[in-house]
Design a protein around this motif. Structure first.
Motif, PDB file in Angstrom:
ATOM      1  N   TRP A 135       0.916  -1.183   0.007  1.00 26.99           N
ATOM      2  CA  TRP A 135      -0.027  -0.022   0.095  1.00 26.99           C
ATOM      3  C   TRP A 135       0.661   1.353  -0.089  1.00 26.99           C
ATOM      4  CZ3 TRP A 135      -4.802   0.423  -1.331  1.00 26.99           C
ATOM      5  CH2 TRP A 135      -5.834  -0.599  -1.114  1.00 26.99           C
ATOM      6  N   ALA A 136       2.077   1.497   0.667  1.00 27.13           N
ATOM      7  CA  ALA A 136       2.752   2.494   0.862  1.00 27.13           C
ATOM      8  C   ALA A 136       3.449   2.919  -0.429  1.00 27.13           C
ATOM      9  CB  ALA A 136       3.761   2.238   1.801  1.00 27.13           C
ATOM     10  N   THR A 137       3.756   1.705  -1.204  1.00 25.14           N
ATOM     11  CA  THR A 137       4.443   1.848  -2.471  1.00 25.14           C
ATOM     12  C   THR A 137       3.670   2.288  -3.447  1.00 25.14           C
ATOM     13  OG1 THR A 137       6.151  -0.184  -1.986  1.00 25.14           O
ATOM     14  CG2 THR A 137       5.857   0.462  -4.237  1.00 25.14           C
ATOM     15  N   ALA A 138       2.449   1.715  -3.459  1.00 22.14           N
ATOM     16  CA  ALA A 138       1.410   2.311  -4.635  1.00 22.14           C
ATOM     17  C   ALA A 138       1.083   3.785  -4.188  1.00 22.14           C
ATOM     18  CB  ALA A 138      -0.008   1.518  -4.563  1.00 22.14           C
ATOM     19  N   THR A 139       0.949   4.120  -2.929  1.00 21.42           N
ATOM     20  CA  THR A 139       0.667   5.521  -2.598  1.00 21.42           C
ATOM     21  C   THR A 139       1.757   6.455  -2.834  1.00 21.42           C
ATOM     22  OG1 THR A 139      -0.854   4.551  -0.835  1.00 21.42           O
ATOM     23  CG2 THR A 139      -0.116   6.987  -0.658  1.00 21.42           C
ATOM     24  N   LEU A 140       2.979   5.918  -2.552  1.00 24.44           N
ATOM     25  CA  LEU A 140       3.988   6.600  -3.089  1.00 24.44           C
ATOM     26  C   LEU A 140       4.454   6.968  -4.455  1.00 24.44           C
ATOM     27  CD1 LEU A 140       6.542   8.302  -1.826  1.00 24.44           C
ATOM     28  CD2 LEU A 140       7.923   6.167  -1.853  1.00 24.44           C
ATOM     29  N   LEU A 141       4.245   5.952  -4.999  1.00 21.37           N
ATOM     30  CA  LEU A 141       4.392   6.077  -6.514  1.00 21.37           C
ATOM     31  C   LEU A 141       3.026   7.174  -7.127  1.00 21.37           C
ATOM     32  CD1 LEU A 141       4.835   2.286  -7.928  1.00 21.37           C
ATOM     33  CD2 LEU A 141       6.517   4.282  -7.762  1.00 21.37           C
ATOM     34  N   LEU A 142       1.798   6.925  -6.693  1.00 18.18           N
ATOM     35  CA  LEU A 142       0.931   7.902  -7.185  1.00 18.18           C
ATOM     36  C   LEU A 142       1.403   9.473  -6.852  1.00 18.18           C
ATOM     37  CD1 LEU A 142      -2.335   6.085  -6.466  1.00 18.18           C
ATOM     38  CD2 LEU A 142      -1.212   6.525  -8.627  1.00 18.18           C
ATOM     39  N   SER A 143       1.761   9.489  -5.394  1.00 18.65           N
ATOM     40  CA  SER A 143       2.333  10.852  -5.046  1.00 18.65           C
ATOM     41  C   SER A 143       3.434  11.248  -5.778  1.00 18.65           C
ATOM     42  CB  SER A 143       2.826  10.692  -3.563  1.00 18.65           C
ATOM     43  OG  SER A 143       1.670  10.126  -2.726  1.00 18.65           O
ATOM     44  N   LEU A 144       4.373  10.572  -6.144  1.00 19.75           N
ATOM     45  CA  LEU A 144       5.425  10.999  -7.108  1.00 19.75           C
ATOM     46  C   LEU A 144       4.904  11.325  -8.438  1.00 19.75           C
ATOM     47  CD1 LEU A 144       8.348   8.324  -5.974  1.00 19.75           C
ATOM     48  CD2 LEU A 144       7.932  11.013  -5.315  1.00 19.75           C
ATOM     49  N   LEU A 145       4.067  10.803  -8.882  1.00 18.11           N
ATOM     50  CA  LEU A 145       3.355  11.239 -10.366  1.00 18.11           C
ATOM     51  C   LEU A 145       2.879  12.493 -10.120  1.00 18.11           C
ATOM     52  CD1 LEU A 145       1.917   7.852 -11.558  1.00 18.11           C
ATOM     53  CD2 LEU A 145       3.949   9.070 -12.439  1.00 18.11           C
ATOM     54  N   GLY A 146       2.076  12.676  -8.980  1.00 19.98           N
ATOM     55  CA  GLY A 146       1.523  13.922  -8.675  1.00 19.98           C
ATOM     56  C   GLY A 146       2.547  14.934  -8.586  1.00 19.98           C
ATOM     57  N   ALA A 147       3.720  14.652  -7.733  1.00 18.21           N
ATOM     58  CA  ALA A 147       4.868  15.764  -7.649  1.00 18.21           C
ATOM     59  C   ALA A 147       5.375  16.059  -8.915  1.00 18.21           C
ATOM     60  CB  ALA A 147       5.824  15.126  -6.815  1.00 18.21           C
ATOM     61  N   ALA A 148       5.519  14.875  -9.705  1.00 19.09           N
ATOM     62  CA  ALA A 148       6.241  15.347 -11.024  1.00 19.09           C
ATOM     63  C   ALA A 148       5.238  16.162 -11.841  1.00 19.09           C
ATOM     64  CB  ALA A 148       6.264  13.984 -11.942  1.00 19.09           C
ATOM     65  N   PHE A 149       3.935  16.014 -11.830  1.00 17.58           N
ATOM     66  CA  PHE A 149       2.889  16.895 -12.439  1.00 17.58           C
ATOM     67  C   PHE A 149       3.043  18.345 -11.952  1.00 17.58           C
ATOM     68  CE2 PHE A 149      -1.406  18.910 -12.827  1.00 17.58           C
ATOM     69  CZ  PHE A 149      -1.484  18.691 -14.091  1.00 17.58           C
ATOM     70  N   ILE A 150       2.981  18.552 -10.563  1.00 22.43           N
ATOM     71  CA  ILE A 150       3.258  19.620 -10.145  1.00 22.43           C
ATOM     72  C   ILE A 150       4.413  20.477 -10.570  1.00 22.43           C
ATOM     73  CG2 ILE A 150       2.971  20.969  -7.932  1.00 22.43           C
ATOM     74  CD1 ILE A 150       1.350  18.752  -6.853  1.00 22.43           C
ATOM     75  N   SER A 151       5.601  19.694 -10.303  1.00 21.65           N
ATOM     76  CA  SER A 151       6.766  20.382 -10.817  1.00 21.65           C
ATOM     77  C   SER A 151       6.826  20.680 -12.071  1.00 21.65           C
ATOM     78  CB  SER A 151       7.846  19.291 -10.483  1.00 21.65           C
ATOM     79  OG  SER A 151       8.007  18.803  -9.060  1.00 21.65           O
ATOM     80  N   ARG A 152       6.477  19.780 -13.079  1.00 17.52           N
ATOM     81  CA  ARG A 152       6.367  20.585 -14.317  1.00 17.52           C
ATOM     82  C   ARG A 152       5.400  21.849 -14.506  1.00 17.52           C
ATOM     83  NH1 ARG A 152       7.317  18.635 -19.444  1.00 17.52           N
ATOM     84  NH2 ARG A 152       5.810  19.078 -21.156  1.00 17.52           N
ATOM     85  N   LEU A 153       4.135  21.597 -13.879  1.00 19.96           N
ATOM     86  CA  LEU A 153       3.258  22.691 -13.960  1.00 19.96           C
ATOM     87  C   LEU A 153       3.906  24.012 -13.639  1.00 19.96           C
ATOM     88  CD1 LEU A 153       0.443  23.277 -14.876  1.00 19.96           C
ATOM     89  CD2 LEU A 153      -0.277  23.205 -12.594  1.00 19.96           C
ATOM     90  N   VAL A 154       4.699  23.891 -12.490  1.00 16.94           N
ATOM     91  CA  VAL A 154       5.435  25.040 -12.035  1.00 16.94           C
ATOM     92  C   VAL A 154       6.524  25.706 -12.820  1.00 16.94           C
ATOM     93  CG1 VAL A 154       6.736  25.898  -9.721  1.00 16.94           C
ATOM     94  CG2 VAL A 154       4.740  24.356  -9.603  1.00 16.94           C
ATOM     95  N   ASN A 155       7.327  24.638 -13.228  1.00 19.88           N
ATOM     96  CA  ASN A 155       8.345  25.139 -14.067  1.00 19.88           C
ATOM     97  C   ASN A 155       8.336  25.175 -15.367  1.00 19.88           C
ATOM     98  OD1 ASN A 155      10.777  24.535 -11.633  1.00 19.88           O
ATOM     99  ND2 ASN A 155       9.826  22.712 -11.592  1.00 19.88           N
ATOM    100  N   GLN A 156       7.108  24.852 -15.990  1.00 19.07           N
ATOM    101  CA  GLN A 156       6.772  25.103 -17.416  1.00 19.07           C
ATOM    102  C   GLN A 156       7.060  26.370 -17.696  1.00 19.07           C
ATOM    103  OE1 GLN A 156       3.328  23.650 -18.782  1.00 19.07           O
ATOM    104  NE2 GLN A 156       4.049  22.947 -20.712  1.00 19.07           N
TER     105      GLN A 156
END
Length: 438
Positions: free
Chosen positions: A164-185
């Motif tokens: 559960w922690a791995t799945a949650t962390l992967l989803l969170s990292l995907l969200g972090a990547a999306f937010i980082s791209r949105l901020v840095n674009q």
């Protein structure tokens, strides 16, 4: 660079990765804090809940057995085992008992169950090598074991928590990547536009949408590009006017000198001065004139180098040697590249006289290194002091030694540096160990 700095240098390379890993770290830390807090807060209520379930099962099972007919108890025990996962065994002194699993909830469960069923209630994690959750009870002065599945007592296993922690962390990292791209674009878009602008290209207007700060920044950048474009257009008009307003009188003065009654020495001196003025104006215009990448085409650099070497060899007092590979081609403006090489050769011819022989020993080389076209023009002169190497690339800068040897505007190497930068290259001045400059 120290090993510690080298280890984390890649993390400092881009704002996207710094933002991504910062968000990832915050999310991971929040998850760990949440899990620890949740397990600490829900431990006692969950323990009391499980204990209440165990007491209820034991009480109901014992009541059902006590009020059932002796001949139907076997059928009742079979139904409890098959339908409810509840098994009842007689408790013997010879039973091989192992303690229950040491989970954080167990002390709370044992305390609550003993409060309801009695202090003599025993617990076991395995009886006669049969694993489960075992609770003792008494009925008609006889002792019994009641066995429940461990899943009723134990929470998620370590493997399940990790999953559960791995799945949650992967989803969170995907969200972090999306937010980082949105901020840095927006920053990446401005960076690309600034790079194009530095190369002399006009970037497309940046979108004026998004957050208020991004809108203001993009609007200011677009305004700056428009101002630069207008300044570039005005400069082209001014240069055309300078070329016409200055060179026309110079041409008229040359004609008047030619027709005037002057001694040969005076005529030659005035013609030389006027020619030098015309050449200086040409250098000013060359330095100020922009180059468009639209005029770039494939240029045979080997041929240009060979032509420049041949032209330099025709001049008196110049010894030329070459080392040019065949078929060296680059993308660029052929006229400007020819002027660039000619300026390098002329600079070496003027200031690269060997103090030993009194002649200019010129070496021209062209080759490929690491996928890049390399051009070298070397002489055997006195070189340049190391502290003044960078100054030589600035406009209107000439060394005292050079100033005493020849006339000029100090734009030769500055023009070369500007031309090479506009072609995506880099100019370096290197003092040769055996004397001279490359």
């Amino acid at each position: 660079m120290p090993k510690r700095e080298l280890r984390f240098a890649w993390l400092k390379s881009g704002l996207f990765w710094r933002t991504f890993f910062l968000l990832g770290f915050l999310i991971a830390a929040s998850m760990v804090a949440w899990v620890i807090s949740f397990r600490m807060v829900e431990r006692e209520p969950r323990g009391h809940q499980i204990a209440a379930q165990v007491v209820s099962v034991v009480t109901v099972t014992r009541a059902a057995l006590m009020h059932s007919a002796p001949d139907s108890r076997r059928e009742l025990l079979f139904d409890l085992a098959s339908n409810e996962g509840i098994r009842v065994y007689p408790r013997e002194k010879t039973d091989k008992v192992e303690p229950p699993p040491a989970i954080p909830l167990m002390p709370v469960i044992e305390f609550s169950v003993r409060e309801k069923l009695g202090k003599k209630t025993a617990f076991a994690g395995s009886v006669n090598e049969l694993p489960g959750f075992w609770v003792s009870f008494e009925m008609d002065d006889d002792a019994y074991w009641l066995m429940l599945d461990r899943e009723r007592v134990e929470r998620l296993s370590g493997a399940q928590w990790i999953g559960w922690a791995t799945a949650t962390l992967l989803l969170s990292l995907l969200g972090a990547a999306f937010i980082s791209r949105l901020v840095n674009q927006p920053l990446a878009r401005i960076n690309r536009a600034a790079r194009l602008l530095a190369k002399g290209e006009m970037p497309a207007p940046l979108p004026e949408r998004g957050a208020a700060e991004i809108q203001q920044t993009n609007r200011s950048f677009n305004q700056m590009v428009e101002d630069l474009t207008r300044i570039e257009s005005d400069r082209a008009i001014i240069l055309a006017g300078i070329s016409h307003d200055l060179r026309t009188p110079i041409a008229r003065m040359l004609l008047e000198v030619e027709m005037a009654s002057l001694t040969p020495e005076a005529r030659e001196g005035m013609q030389s001065d006027l020619s030098q003025m015309d050449a200086i104006i040409g250098q000013f215009l060359t330095y100020a004139r922009p180059i468009s990448n639209a005029s770039f085409a494939r240029v045979d650099l080997s041929m240009l180098l060979g032509d420049c070497a041949h032209e330099a060899a025709r001049l008196g007092g110049v010894e030329v040697s070459t080392e040019i590979v065949v078929g060296l081609q680059v993308m660029g403006n052929e006229t400007e590249l020819m002027r660039t090489i000619s300026n390098l050769v002329e600079n070496a011819r003027r200031y690269g006289m060997s103090p030993k022989t009194g002649t200019v020993e010129l070496h021209i080389a062209g080759y490929v290194k690491d996928g890049l076209a390399m051009l070298e023009v070397s002489d055997r002169g006195t070189g340049v002091p190391e502290k003044e190497v960078d100054l030589m690339l600035r406009p209107f800068t000439r060394l005292d030694t050079a100033r005493s040897q020849a006339e000029g505007s100090g734009l030769g190497l500055a023009i070369v540096n500007r031309m090479i930068k506009q072609h995506g290259g880099k100019l370096r001045l290197i003092n040769r160990k055996e004397g001279g400059l490359t």
